[in-house]
Design a protein around this motif. Structure first.
Motif, PDB file in Angstrom:
ATOM      1  N   ARG A   1       0.912  -1.198  -0.011  1.00  0.00           N
ATOM      2  CA  ARG A   1       0.152   0.080   0.126  1.00  0.00           C
ATOM      3  C   ARG A   1       0.831   1.298   0.003  1.00  0.00           C
ATOM      4  O   ARG A   1       1.800   1.358   0.897  1.00  0.00           O
ATOM      5  CB  ARG A   1      -0.936  -0.036   1.209  1.00  0.00           C
ATOM      6  N   ILE A   2       0.579   2.254  -0.946  1.00  0.00           N
ATOM      7  CA  ILE A   2       1.528   3.262  -1.173  1.00  0.00           C
ATOM      8  C   ILE A   2       0.790   4.418  -0.888  1.00  0.00           C
ATOM      9  O   ILE A   2      -0.372   4.668  -1.369  1.00  0.00           O
ATOM     10  CB  ILE A   2       2.242   3.307  -2.586  1.00  0.00           C
ATOM     11  N   ALA A   3       1.232   5.484  -0.179  1.00  0.00           N
ATOM     12  CA  ALA A   3       0.663   6.790  -0.055  1.00  0.00           C
ATOM     13  C   ALA A   3       1.464   7.744  -0.832  1.00  0.00           C
ATOM     14  O   ALA A   3       2.654   7.857  -0.730  1.00  0.00           O
ATOM     15  CB  ALA A   3       0.637   7.148   1.490  1.00  0.00           C
ATOM     16  N   THR A   4       0.696   8.611  -1.686  1.00  0.00           N
ATOM     17  CA  THR A   4       1.353   9.744  -2.263  1.00  0.00           C
ATOM     18  C   THR A   4       1.297  10.850  -1.455  1.00  0.00           C
ATOM     19  O   THR A   4      -0.010  11.207  -0.999  1.00  0.00           O
ATOM     20  CB  THR A   4       0.852  10.001  -3.617  1.00  0.00           C
ATOM     21  N   ILE A   5       2.189  11.719  -1.044  1.00  0.00           N
ATOM     22  CA  ILE A   5       2.163  12.840  -0.252  1.00  0.00           C
ATOM     23  C   ILE A   5       2.614  14.085  -0.922  1.00  0.00           C
ATOM     24  O   ILE A   5       3.237  14.203  -1.699  1.00  0.00           O
ATOM     25  CB  ILE A   5       3.257  12.609   0.937  1.00  0.00           C
ATOM     26  N   SER A   6       1.882  14.849  -0.285  1.00  0.00           N
ATOM     27  CA  SER A   6       2.112  16.699  -0.704  1.00  0.00           C
ATOM     28  C   SER A   6       3.255  16.964  -0.336  1.00  0.00           C
ATOM     29  O   SER A   6       3.493  17.264   0.911  1.00  0.00           O
ATOM     30  CB  SER A   6       1.068  17.394  -0.659  1.00  0.00           C
TER      31      SER A   6
END
Length: 345
Positions: A253-258
């Motif tokens: 599971r990958i989170a894309t962060i600002s």
């Protein structure tokens, strides 16, 4: 919030200034260059002035003029780059005090602003700014006739307490200044920690105020939380980011962060830094891009609203070490897109 939140604890900043001030019998100023090490020179200097700081140091006259607007007319503001060509009106209008670095700067200053205060910066071996030995021997009589406020230098290796350069520079500084009857300043944060021989009449802490090394007892001043834009599932073998630089070895599971290198999160962090969700570490995977980071949140078991890059589990120096740099670079690179929040008491 779609941009990162940079929380600034001005109470901790003030506590760090008081702690460094208590280590000396001399006056303690403050270095607030590079926009207060990225935190906002105005807010930093106003709080330190409230604590008792009366002398502030910036890198260039433009910084000094902005700081004067924030501080008002009373505190003294010194400019490390001295009296550069084109600075005369700004120095006069904002009542800035240049730290003159050369015979050329001394001549320029005395011709353009003959009654305007100044200080002298001496090179004691760092070979960066200041009068060299021979230039000072030639110009000292003229400079002293015009009553400089301070004679200063800067230590090259103060972060290393046992470095042989420290006593060497101390000796050179004394040889260049003893008996001249002018107040002296040699030490920033590292020099304060070296002990009383290095303190003289004024110290100029910088990085230690902001929670950085070598002041190990410093209270942390900053926290950086970055919002999650999107989360996605990957199967083993899928890749993430530019250059396919990370490949999932398991269902992930990958989170894309600002946040990205446009925000001061340097590309050298790629694949090396860690973000945190509470007490759980989440590795940065793939390359840092201009506006986004990708983070492995597989082991969280939930999708977070934000992740913490600088905080209780990872200060600026720990992050810097992971990225192969120093805390100074991390702090001063923090971008303008962050919402800067004062979390003081």
């Amino acid at each position: 919030m779609s941009t990162g939140a940079l929380s600034i604890d001005l109470d901790a900043l003030a506590a760090n200034w008081r702690a460094l001030d208590a280590m000396t019998a001399s006056e303690t100023g403050a270095v607030v260059k590079a926009d207060g090490y990225g935190l906002g020179a105005g807010r930093v200097a106003r709080r330190l002035a409230h604590e008792g700081a009366r002398r502030f140091f910036v890198a260039v006259a433009e910084e000094g003029a902005a700081l004067r607007k924030a501080l008002g007319p009373v505190p003294e503001i010194y400019v490390f780059s001295g009296h550069m060509e084109g600075d005369t009106r700004r120095l006069a209008a904002a009542e800035l005090i240049p730290m003159l670095n050369s015979i050329d700067q001394l001549a320029r200053h005395l011709e353009a602003l003959p009654d305007h205060p100044f200080g002298i910066q001496l090179d004691t071996g760092m070979n960066r700014l200041g009068f060299e030995w021979s230039d000072w021997a030639e110009a000292a009589a003229i400079a002293l006739d015009h009553n400089p406020l301070w004679l200063t230098s800067h230590l090259a290796c103060a972060d290393e307490a046992d470095h042989e350069m420290n006593p060497y520079q101390l000796d050179i500084f004394r040889q260049m200044t003893d008996g001249l009857g002018v107040p002296r300043s040699l030490s920033a944060t590292g020099g304060i920690l070296l002990g009383p021989d290095y303190h003289f009449d004024l110290t100029r802490p910088g990085i230690g105020l902001y929670g950085g090394l070598p002041f190990e007892a410093a209270q942390p001043v900053v926290r950086l939380d970055l919002p999650v834009v999107q989360c996605r599932d990957l199967v083993a073998g899928e890749v993430v980011g530019y250059g396919n630089s990370w490949q999932a070895e398991r269902p992930s599971r990958i989170a894309t962060i600002s946040g990205g290198y446009a925000d001061g999160l340097i590309r050298a962090m790629s694949g090396r830094a860690t973000l945190w969700h509470g007490d759980t570490p989440c590795p940065l995977v793939g390359r840092v891009s201009m506006d986004l980071l990708t983070v492995d949140i597989t082991d969280l078991g939930e999708d977070p609203v934000y992740l913490t890059l600088v905080g209780p589990h990872q200060g600026v120096d720990s992050l810097a070490q992971a990225a192969g740099t120093i805390g100074y670079e991390i702090l001063t690179s923090l971008g303008s897109r962050y919402a800067r929040l004062d979390i003081s008491g």
